[in-house]
Design a protein around this motif. Structure first.
Motif, PDB file in Angstrom:
ATOM      1  N   TYR A 285       9.123  15.002 -74.043  1.00 41.11           N
ATOM      2  CA  TYR A 285       8.430  15.361 -72.807  1.00 41.11           C
ATOM      3  C   TYR A 285       8.421  14.130 -71.919  1.00 41.11           C
ATOM      4  CZ  TYR A 285       4.455  12.818 -74.755  1.00 41.11           C
ATOM      5  OH  TYR A 285       3.657  11.846 -75.287  1.00 41.11           O
ATOM      6  N   LEU A 286       7.877  14.259 -70.748  1.00 42.22           N
ATOM      7  CA  LEU A 286       7.837  13.119 -69.844  1.00 42.22           C
ATOM      8  C   LEU A 286       6.590  13.177 -68.980  1.00 42.22           C
ATOM      9  CD1 LEU A 286       8.751  14.083 -66.678  1.00 42.22           C
ATOM     10  CD2 LEU A 286      10.886  14.467 -67.910  1.00 42.22           C
ATOM     11  N   THR A 287       6.201  12.020 -68.509  1.00 44.86           N
ATOM     12  CA  THR A 287       5.167  11.932 -67.480  1.00 44.86           C
ATOM     13  C   THR A 287       5.852  11.459 -66.214  1.00 44.86           C
ATOM     14  OG1 THR A 287       4.584   9.629 -67.949  1.00 44.86           O
ATOM     15  CG2 THR A 287       3.450  11.336 -69.221  1.00 44.86           C
ATOM     16  N   CYS A 288       5.302  11.843 -65.069  1.00 51.90           N
ATOM     17  CA  CYS A 288       5.955  11.448 -63.829  1.00 51.90           C
ATOM     18  C   CYS A 288       4.990  11.518 -62.652  1.00 51.90           C
ATOM     19  CB  CYS A 288       7.190  12.314 -63.548  1.00 51.90           C
ATOM     20  SG  CYS A 288       6.812  14.015 -63.066  1.00 51.90           S
ATOM     21  N   ILE A 289       5.386  10.849 -61.603  1.00 48.60           N
ATOM     22  CA  ILE A 289       4.777  11.005 -60.281  1.00 48.60           C
ATOM     23  C   ILE A 289       5.927  11.222 -59.316  1.00 48.60           C
ATOM     24  CG2 ILE A 289       3.505   9.896 -58.419  1.00 48.60           C
ATOM     25  CD1 ILE A 289       1.910   8.388 -60.475  1.00 48.60           C
ATOM     26  N   TYR A 290       5.800  12.263 -58.513  1.00 47.25           N
ATOM     27  CA  TYR A 290       6.790  12.541 -57.473  1.00 47.25           C
ATOM     28  C   TYR A 290       6.053  12.591 -56.149  1.00 47.25           C
ATOM     29  CZ  TYR A 290      10.117  15.092 -54.551  1.00 47.25           C
ATOM     30  OH  TYR A 290      10.939  15.469 -53.528  1.00 47.25           O
ATOM     31  N   ALA A 291       6.551  11.835 -55.165  1.00 48.23           N
ATOM     32  CA  ALA A 291       5.867  11.749 -53.870  1.00 48.23           C
ATOM     33  C   ALA A 291       6.819  12.067 -52.730  1.00 48.23           C
ATOM     34  CB  ALA A 291       5.266  10.354 -53.683  1.00 48.23           C
ATOM     35  N   ASP A 292       6.280  12.688 -51.704  1.00 48.79           N
ATOM     36  CA  ASP A 292       7.013  13.036 -50.485  1.00 48.79           C
ATOM     37  C   ASP A 292       6.272  12.344 -49.338  1.00 48.79           C
ATOM     38  OD1 ASP A 292       7.978  14.220 -48.167  1.00 48.79           O
ATOM     39  OD2 ASP A 292       8.108  16.225 -49.025  1.00 48.79           O
ATOM     40  N   ALA A 293       6.900  11.321 -48.747  1.00 48.11           N
ATOM     41  CA  ALA A 293       6.226  10.497 -47.748  1.00 48.11           C
ATOM     42  C   ALA A 293       6.872  10.651 -46.374  1.00 48.11           C
ATOM     43  CB  ALA A 293       6.257   9.032 -48.169  1.00 48.11           C
ATOM     44  N   ASP A 294       6.029  10.815 -45.358  1.00 44.79           N
ATOM     45  CA  ASP A 294       6.474  10.796 -43.967  1.00 44.79           C
ATOM     46  C   ASP A 294       6.404   9.348 -43.505  1.00 44.79           C
ATOM     47  OD1 ASP A 294       6.578  10.887 -41.115  1.00 44.79           O
ATOM     48  OD2 ASP A 294       6.003  12.993 -41.167  1.00 44.79           O
ATOM     49  N   VAL A 295       7.570   8.732 -43.262  1.00 45.92           N
ATOM     50  CA  VAL A 295       7.597   7.309 -42.963  1.00 45.92           C
ATOM     51  C   VAL A 295       7.127   7.006 -41.546  1.00 45.92           C
ATOM     52  CG1 VAL A 295       9.465   6.923 -44.605  1.00 45.92           C
ATOM     53  CG2 VAL A 295      10.024   7.361 -42.197  1.00 45.92           C
ATOM     54  N   GLY A 325      -4.470  13.141 -62.493  1.00 43.44           N
ATOM     55  CA  GLY A 325      -4.003  13.195 -63.878  1.00 43.44           C
ATOM     56  C   GLY A 325      -2.911  14.230 -64.054  1.00 43.44           C
ATOM     57  N   GLY A 326      -3.292  15.411 -64.501  1.00 47.50           N
ATOM     58  CA  GLY A 326      -2.325  16.482 -64.674  1.00 47.50           C
ATOM     59  C   GLY A 326      -1.638  16.477 -66.023  1.00 47.50           C
ATOM     60  N   MET A 327      -1.004  17.590 -66.353  1.00 48.03           N
ATOM     61  CA  MET A 327      -0.305  17.747 -67.621  1.00 48.03           C
ATOM     62  C   MET A 327       1.061  17.075 -67.596  1.00 48.03           C
ATOM     63  SD  MET A 327      -2.026  19.432 -69.889  1.00 48.03           S
ATOM     64  CE  MET A 327      -0.661  19.840 -70.960  1.00 48.03           C
ATOM     65  N   PRO A 328       1.490  16.493 -68.717  1.00 49.46           N
ATOM     66  CA  PRO A 328       2.873  15.992 -68.792  1.00 49.46           C
ATOM     67  C   PRO A 328       3.870  17.139 -68.622  1.00 49.46           C
ATOM     68  CG  PRO A 328       1.541  15.061 -70.566  1.00 49.46           C
ATOM     69  CD  PRO A 328       0.714  16.148 -69.924  1.00 49.46           C
ATOM     70  N   VAL A 329       5.089  16.781 -68.341  1.00 55.34           N
ATOM     71  CA  VAL A 329       6.157  17.750 -68.120  1.00 55.34           C
ATOM     72  C   VAL A 329       6.910  17.983 -69.428  1.00 55.34           C
ATOM     73  CG1 VAL A 329       8.342  18.146 -66.915  1.00 55.34           C
ATOM     74  CG2 VAL A 329       6.397  17.127 -65.697  1.00 55.34           C
ATOM     75  N   GLY A 330       7.121  19.279 -69.761  1.00 51.90           N
ATOM     76  CA  GLY A 330       7.904  19.612 -70.937  1.00 51.90           C
ATOM     77  C   GLY A 330       7.093  19.921 -72.171  1.00 51.90           C
ATOM     78  N   LEU A 331       5.788  20.129 -72.021  1.00 51.24           N
ATOM     79  CA  LEU A 331       4.936  20.443 -73.167  1.00 51.24           C
ATOM     80  C   LEU A 331       4.482  21.896 -73.188  1.00 51.24           C
ATOM     81  CD1 LEU A 331       2.560  17.343 -73.599  1.00 51.24           C
ATOM     82  CD2 LEU A 331       4.446  18.048 -75.080  1.00 51.24           C
ATOM     83  N   ILE A 332       4.023  22.405 -72.043  1.00 49.07           N
ATOM     84  CA  ILE A 332       3.417  23.735 -71.992  1.00 49.07           C
ATOM     85  C   ILE A 332       4.182  24.606 -71.002  1.00 49.07           C
ATOM     86  CG2 ILE A 332       1.324  25.043 -71.456  1.00 49.07           C
ATOM     87  CD1 ILE A 332      -0.291  22.592 -72.233  1.00 49.07           C
ATOM     88  N   PRO A 333       4.700  25.752 -71.442  1.00 47.41           N
ATOM     89  CA  PRO A 333       5.375  26.665 -70.510  1.00 47.41           C
ATOM     90  C   PRO A 333       4.404  27.142 -69.430  1.00 47.41           C
ATOM     91  CG  PRO A 333       5.851  27.256 -72.791  1.00 47.41           C
ATOM     92  CD  PRO A 333       4.765  26.244 -72.832  1.00 47.41           C
ATOM     93  N   GLY A 334       4.899  27.186 -68.209  1.00 52.65           N
ATOM     94  CA  GLY A 334       4.082  27.688 -67.112  1.00 52.65           C
ATOM     95  C   GLY A 334       2.974  26.762 -66.664  1.00 52.65           C
ATOM     96  N   ALA A 335       3.025  25.497 -67.039  1.00 54.96           N
ATOM     97  CA  ALA A 335       1.973  24.556 -66.643  1.00 54.96           C
ATOM     98  C   ALA A 335       1.880  24.472 -65.121  1.00 54.96           C
ATOM     99  CB  ALA A 335       2.255  23.184 -67.236  1.00 54.96           C
ATOM    100  N   GLN A 336       0.637  24.380 -64.613  1.00 56.21           N
ATOM    101  CA  GLN A 336       0.392  24.293 -63.183  1.00 56.21           C
ATOM    102  C   GLN A 336       0.108  22.842 -62.797  1.00 56.21           C
ATOM    103  OE1 GLN A 336       0.520  27.105 -61.048  1.00 56.21           O
ATOM    104  NE2 GLN A 336       1.380  28.018 -62.924  1.00 56.21           N
ATOM    105  N   TYR A 337       0.604  22.450 -61.638  1.00 55.74           N
ATOM    106  CA  TYR A 337       0.423  21.088 -61.149  1.00 55.74           C
ATOM    107  C   TYR A 337      -0.175  21.123 -59.748  1.00 55.74           C
ATOM    108  CZ  TYR A 337       3.483  20.151 -65.098  1.00 55.74           C
ATOM    109  OH  TYR A 337       4.009  20.102 -66.357  1.00 55.74           O
ATOM    110  N   GLU A 338      -1.054  20.168 -59.459  1.00 59.79           N
ATOM    111  CA  GLU A 338      -1.764  20.149 -58.180  1.00 59.79           C
ATOM    112  C   GLU A 338      -1.266  19.013 -57.301  1.00 59.79           C
ATOM    113  OE1 GLU A 338      -5.972  20.263 -58.499  1.00 59.79           O
ATOM    114  OE2 GLU A 338      -5.975  21.723 -60.145  1.00 59.79           O
ATOM    115  N   ARG A 339      -1.240  19.316 -56.004  1.00 59.52           N
ATOM    116  CA  ARG A 339      -0.787  18.326 -55.030  1.00 59.52           C
ATOM    117  C   ARG A 339      -1.959  17.458 -54.577  1.00 59.52           C
ATOM    118  NH1 ARG A 339       2.061  20.360 -49.569  1.00 59.52           N
ATOM    119  NH2 ARG A 339       1.280  22.239 -50.569  1.00 59.52           N
ATOM    120  N   VAL A 340      -1.676  16.170 -54.373  1.00 61.61           N
ATOM    121  CA  VAL A 340      -2.641  15.226 -53.805  1.00 61.61           C
ATOM    122  C   VAL A 340      -2.063  14.731 -52.487  1.00 61.61           C
ATOM    123  CG1 VAL A 340      -3.826  13.016 -54.121  1.00 61.61           C
ATOM    124  CG2 VAL A 340      -3.451  14.519 -56.086  1.00 61.61           C
ATOM    125  N   GLU A 341      -2.892  14.755 -51.428  1.00 61.02           N
ATOM    126  CA  GLU A 341      -2.422  14.336 -50.109  1.00 61.02           C
ATOM    127  C   GLU A 341      -3.175  13.098 -49.645  1.00 61.02           C
ATOM    128  OE1 GLU A 341      -2.730  17.696 -47.544  1.00 61.02           O
ATOM    129  OE2 GLU A 341      -0.972  18.698 -48.383  1.00 61.02           O
TER     130      GLU A 341
END
Length: 421
Positions: A285-295, A325-341
């Motif tokens: 499995y993996l942990t990650c942070i993915y960000a989308d930035a308006d420069v 925080g949030g759940m790691p990726v690749g552990l639970i099918p259908g896991a939900q992830y929340e956006r932080v702005e």
């Protein structure tokens, strides 16, 4: 029956051991030689310790039977000299003596004798002592053979290890090449990357790519485990988070009109989760942070999936952790992830880092921890640009006391400067 040594008749299988009989008495040598030859041994005689030593320099005898008391070089002196000779195999040494005092026996053992036979020699006892010596020599030969086999195997393993080591060095170069531009200046913003595996290769991955002229995506990934398997999965993820083509980048999509669109951060994490569980199907499995930035505007939308909390270093010197925080990726099918702005102000910096930074330990075994890392960030707040990550690593190396890490180190620093595009 052998006259002069006893009346016992012994029937034994033929053997090929080489025996040296050393005695100043020719009669005693002939008696011993007759018995040994009858039992199948190859016997050589010597009338003195000096003669015996010359013979031992020229040939390797398996067993030596030597009288203790001889004119010139005694059996004790001969035994000492015999042990000093270079040999490829062990030689079993039996002293023939009438001595039985403990200190004399200890003296014989001290110079290298293996056994003793009392004179006059009893044939049954002689045969028993010879057989005991053969057992020891047999074990020695077996051990020597196993040592040779072990040495050969170790040499082969060393060759395999060297070949693997060379491959891993090349793999490290390839993995480092996945992070091509460690620093990029976008005018209104800048981004810097840090990637330092703990071994030849690692499971951490950092990077960025352009979503459109004013939007930049950046990410930090930490694959579970270490080594080749983690590095291979990280390399596959690098391909999914670098291509500008919608069908090659998991963060891009096509809208109804065929134009390139982007997935929001929480959907990127959900797609990665589904890809790992349904397509890759590995025990990782993996942990990650993915960000989308308006420069231009300073807006940042990100998703935190089990990764350590990002640190927001304000232009005013403040330090705060963000994310949920949030759940790691690749552990639970259908896991939900929340956006932080977030809305960054000019001069604000956002730091993403792997747990290798927070979980590194000092000489006393204490972890750096999130608070310790926050203190390092505060102390280096005035360091500009990509030099900030170098300063951070220097501080961490000083904290560990050795500069050697048990986990991969990776970080992304996003700096927002503000102003017109």
């Amino acid at each position: 029956m052998v006259e002069g040594i006893g009346s016992t008749s012994v029937s034994v299988p033929q053997v090929s051991g080489r025996v040296l009989v050393v005695d100043d008495s020719r009669a005693q040598r002939r008696i011993l030689q007759a018995s040994l030859a009858r039992w199948g041994y190859q016997v050589t005689e010597a009338g003195s310790g000096e003669e015996a030593l010359d013979l031992c320099r020229a040939a390797a005898f398996d067993i030596v039977l030597s009288d203790w008391m001889m004119p010139g070089m005694s059996g004790l002196e001969f035994c000492h000299a015999f042990r000093a000779l270079p040999r490829d195999s062990y030689g079993y040494f039996i002293l023939l003596t009438s001595k039985s005092e403990k200190d004399e026996v200890a003296q014989g053992l001290g110079v290298g004798a293996d056994d003793f036979l009392s004179k006059p020699v009893d044939p049954d006892e002689l045969r028993a002592r010879i057989q005991a010596g053969e057992r020891i020599l047999g074990m020695q030969r077996e051990l020597a053979q196993k040592n040779r086999l072990l040495s050969t195997t170790l040499t082969e393993l060393q060759g395999i290890y060297d070949s693997l080591d060379r491959d891993l060095i090349e793999a490290r170069k390839l993995q480092q090449s996945l992070v091509r531009d460690r620093h990029r200046d976008l005018g209104t913003a800048a981004i810097s990357l840090l990637l330092r595996p703990s071994g030849h290769v690692g499971g951490d991955l950092v990077g960025y790519f352009q979503l459109n002229p004013r939007r930049l995506a950046f990410f930090a990934v930490d694959v579970s485990g270490h080594g080749v398997a983690s590095a291979m999965l990280a390399a596959r993820l690098a391909g999914m988070l670098s291509s500008a083509a919608p069908d090659g980048n998991i963060a891009l999509a096509l809208d109804g009109g065929g134009a390139v669109d982007t997935w929001p951060p929480e959907m990127v994490a959900a797609r990665l989760n589904r890809m790992l569980l349904d397509v890759v199907q590995v025990d990782q499995y993996l942990t990650c942070i993915y960000a989308d930035a308006d420069v231009v505007s300073g807006k940042v939308a990100l998703v935190q999936a089990g990764h350590p909390h990002p640190i927001l270093l304000g232009a005013d010197g403040s330090v705060a952790r963000v994310g949920q925080g949030g759940m790691p990726v690749g552990l639970i099918p259908g896991a939900q992830y929340e956006r932080v702005e977030l809305r960054l102000r000019p001069g604000d910096r956002l730091l993403l880092m792997s747990d290798g930074l927070t979980e590194c330990t000092g000489p006393d075994g204490a972890e750096m921890g999130e608070e310790g890392l926050a203190d390092l960030v505060r102390r280096n707040a005035a360091v500009p640009g990509d030099a900030f990550l170098d300063a951070l690593m220097w501080e961490i190396e000083r904290f560990t006391g050795s500069g050697e890490f048990t986990d991969d180190m990776s970080a992304v620093l996003y700096e927002y400067r503000g102003g017109p595009s």
